[in-house]
Design a protein around this motif. Structure first.
Motif, PDB file in Angstrom:
ATOM      1  N   ALA A  27       0.808  -1.408  -0.077  1.00  0.00           N
ATOM      2  CA  ALA A  27      -0.181   0.104   0.121  1.00  0.00           C
ATOM      3  C   ALA A  27       0.798   1.382  -0.074  1.00  0.00           C
ATOM      4  O   ALA A  27       0.416   2.131  -0.775  1.00  0.00           O
ATOM      5  CB  ALA A  27      -0.883  -0.115   1.330  1.00  0.00           C
ATOM      6  N   ARG A  28       2.043   1.285   0.582  1.00  0.00           N
ATOM      7  CA  ARG A  28       2.877   2.387   0.717  1.00  0.00           C
ATOM      8  C   ARG A  28       3.470   2.921  -0.693  1.00  0.00           C
ATOM      9  O   ARG A  28       3.494   4.029  -1.114  1.00  0.00           O
ATOM     10  CB  ARG A  28       3.988   2.107   1.685  1.00  0.00           C
ATOM     11  N   ALA A  29       3.894   1.675  -1.442  1.00  0.00           N
ATOM     12  CA  ALA A  29       4.193   2.102  -2.878  1.00  0.00           C
ATOM     13  C   ALA A  29       3.106   2.485  -3.700  1.00  0.00           C
ATOM     14  O   ALA A  29       3.525   3.420  -4.516  1.00  0.00           O
ATOM     15  CB  ALA A  29       4.887   0.778  -3.322  1.00  0.00           C
ATOM     16  N   ILE A  30       2.127   1.995  -3.473  1.00  0.00           N
ATOM     17  CA  ILE A  30       0.825   2.557  -4.427  1.00  0.00           C
ATOM     18  C   ILE A  30       0.523   3.662  -4.019  1.00  0.00           C
ATOM     19  O   ILE A  30       0.209   4.515  -5.015  1.00  0.00           O
ATOM     20  CB  ILE A  30      -0.360   1.534  -4.110  1.00  0.00           C
ATOM     21  N   ALA A  31       0.254   4.288  -2.824  1.00  0.00           N
ATOM     22  CA  ALA A  31       0.145   5.482  -2.324  1.00  0.00           C
ATOM     23  C   ALA A  31       1.025   6.599  -3.072  1.00  0.00           C
ATOM     24  O   ALA A  31       0.826   7.542  -3.342  1.00  0.00           O
ATOM     25  CB  ALA A  31       0.104   5.566  -0.797  1.00  0.00           C
ATOM     26  N   SER A  32       2.433   5.863  -2.915  1.00  0.00           N
ATOM     27  CA  SER A  32       3.319   6.862  -3.526  1.00  0.00           C
ATOM     28  C   SER A  32       3.090   7.200  -5.134  1.00  0.00           C
ATOM     29  O   SER A  32       3.395   8.495  -5.487  1.00  0.00           O
ATOM     30  CB  SER A  32       4.931   6.288  -3.136  1.00  0.00           C
ATOM     31  N   LEU A  33       2.789   6.326  -6.037  1.00  0.00           N
ATOM     32  CA  LEU A  33       2.693   6.318  -7.086  1.00  0.00           C
ATOM     33  C   LEU A  33       1.221   7.195  -7.449  1.00  0.00           C
ATOM     34  O   LEU A  33       1.306   7.921  -8.487  1.00  0.00           O
ATOM     35  CB  LEU A  33       2.588   5.113  -7.891  1.00  0.00           C
ATOM     36  N   ILE A  34       0.403   6.985  -6.542  1.00  0.00           N
ATOM     37  CA  ILE A  34      -1.123   7.608  -6.843  1.00  0.00           C
ATOM     38  C   ILE A  34      -1.131   8.928  -6.503  1.00  0.00           C
ATOM     39  O   ILE A  34      -1.566   9.985  -6.971  1.00  0.00           O
ATOM     40  CB  ILE A  34      -2.010   6.865  -6.138  1.00  0.00           C
ATOM     41  N   GLU A  35      -0.223   9.311  -5.412  1.00  0.00           N
ATOM     42  CA  GLU A  35      -0.280  10.790  -4.590  1.00  0.00           C
ATOM     43  C   GLU A  35       0.511  11.414  -5.252  1.00  0.00           C
ATOM     44  O   GLU A  35       0.759  12.783  -5.191  1.00  0.00           O
ATOM     45  CB  GLU A  35      -0.446  10.509  -3.313  1.00  0.00           C
ATOM     46  N   GLY A  36       1.807  10.679  -6.149  1.00  0.00           N
ATOM     47  CA  GLY A  36       2.978  11.547  -6.354  1.00  0.00           C
ATOM     48  C   GLY A  36       2.812  12.164  -7.931  1.00  0.00           C
ATOM     49  O   GLY A  36       2.011  11.481  -8.486  1.00  0.00           O
ATOM     50  N   GLN A  37       3.714  12.826  -8.208  1.00  0.00           N
ATOM     51  CA  GLN A  37       3.685  13.439  -9.637  1.00  0.00           C
ATOM     52  C   GLN A  37       4.887  12.222 -10.361  1.00  0.00           C
ATOM     53  O   GLN A  37       6.385  12.816  -9.842  1.00  0.00           O
ATOM     54  CB  GLN A  37       4.094  14.765  -9.780  1.00  0.00           C
ATOM     55  N   CYS A  38       4.755  11.699 -11.122  1.00  0.00           N
ATOM     56  CA  CYS A  38       5.855  10.719 -11.953  1.00  0.00           C
ATOM     57  C   CYS A  38       6.028  11.335 -13.074  1.00  0.00           C
ATOM     58  O   CYS A  38       5.635  11.569 -13.977  1.00  0.00           O
ATOM     59  CB  CYS A  38       5.320   9.301 -11.866  1.00  0.00           C
TER      60      CYS A  38
END
Length: 255
Positions: A27-38
Motif C-alpha cells: 500500500a505504501r508504494a501504491i500511495a506513492s505512485l497515486i499521490e505523487g507526480q511521476c
C-alpha cells in the motif's frame, strides 16, 4: 536525430505497475505512485540501450511520514516491479526510482499557519502510526487512507454520530503499543471500532487487523468491519451507517 521516447504510454505503465503492487499488498508504494507526480527521464544511452529513471515527487506530509528506511524500501519495491515490464523492450532498461518531496505553491497565510504550529495549534498524531500504510488523503483538515474512508466518514457525520478518524491510542505496560483504528464511533456511552477492509489501501487481513486491535477489544470495545465496496457512493454509505446504528442500538439495549 529522433527524440528517444519512453517505451510505454506513461499512464498505462503506471496503472500496470500499481496492479502488480496490489498483488504484493504494498500500500505504501501504491500511495506513492497515486499521490505523487511521476516523471520519466532518459538517463543514459550506451551500446544502443536507453536507460530510464523514474522520479516521484510526493506531497510533503507523505514524504516525511516515511522514515529513510521506508523510502528506500518503497523505491526498491517500485523499481523491482517496474523493471519486469521492460523484459519486452530489449532496447530499453529501467534504472532506478527516486522519491523526493514536492514543492507546492505557497498558500496565502502560510507564515501565520506556521506560527500557529509553533505555538502547538493544529498539531496532530492522526494518520502517522502505520508507516507501512500511510494516510495520504486530506479531507476537511483530516487524514484518510482511501476514498472509501472519506465516503464513510461523510455518512457517519451526516448521521450526526460522534466519530474520530484514524485516532492514535498509546498503551504503556511491559511493552509500548501504538495503534490506529480506522474509526472510533461513540454511541450513547458505548465505544465502537469501525474498520474498512478490502481495497487497495486496506490489504491487511481481518485476522491481522483484529490482532492489531487487541489492546482495545480487551477493554470491551467492539469491532465492526465494513468492506470498501459497500461504501462506494454516498447512498450505499448511508445504508451501511443505518445498519451500523441498528447494531449499536442493540448492543446498548443489551447492556
Amino acid at each position: 536525430m529522433d527524440e528517444v521516447k519512453f517505451p510505454f504510454p506513461e499512464d498505462d505503465f503506471l496503472a500496470s505497475v500499481v496492479e502488480a503492487l496490489k498483488m504484493r499488498g504494498d500500500a505504501r508504494a501504491i500511495a506513492s505512485l497515486i499521490e505523487g507526480q511521476c516523471n520519466f527521464l532518459l538517463w543514459s544511452e550506451d551500446f544502443g540501450i536507453s536507460t530510464w529513471r523514474m522520479f516521484v515527487a510526493l506531497p510533503v506530509p507523505l514524504f516525511y511520514a516515511m522514515t529513510e528506511e521506508d523510502r528506500e524500501a518503497t523505491e526498491e519495491s517500485i523499481k523491482e516491479v517496474a523493471s519486469s515490464f521492460f523484459s519486452s523492450t530489449p532496447g530499453d532498461h529501467f534504472g532506478l526510482v527516486n522519491l523526493a518531496p514536492r514543492i507546492e505553491q505557497a498558500n496565502i497565510g502560510w507564515r501565520e499557519e506556521a506560527l500557529r504550529f509553533v505555538r502547538g495549534e493544529g498539531v496532530t498524531n492522526q494518520g502517522r502510526v502505520r508507516s507501512d500504510n500511510i494516510a495520504s488523503k486530506q479531507h476537511l483538515g483530516l487524514l484518510f487512507r482511501s476514498k472509501a474512508e472519506i465516503t464513510l466518514f461523510e455518512a457517519l457525520t451526516r448521521a450526526q454520530l460522534a466519530v474520530a478518524p484514524l485516532p492514535v491510542f498509546v498503551r504503556i505496560g511491559k511493552s509500548y503499543n501504538r495503534l490506529e483504528p480506522d474509526f472510533i464511533v461513540v454511541y450513547k456511552g458505548l465505544t465502537f471500532v469501525v474498520e474498512v477492509d478490502g481495497d487497495t489501501y486496506h490489504r491487511e487481513l481481518p485476522a491481522e487487523a483484529d490482532k492489531r486491535l487487541i489492546p482495545l477489544t480487551y477493554e470491551g470495545v467492539e469491532v465492526r468491519r465494513i468492506r470498501a465496496s459497500e461504501v462506494g457512493n454516498d447512498k450505499d454509505a448511508d445504508v451501511v451507517v443505518r445498519d451500523l446504528i441498528q447494531f449499536m442500538a442493540k448492543r446498548k439495549e443489551a447492556r
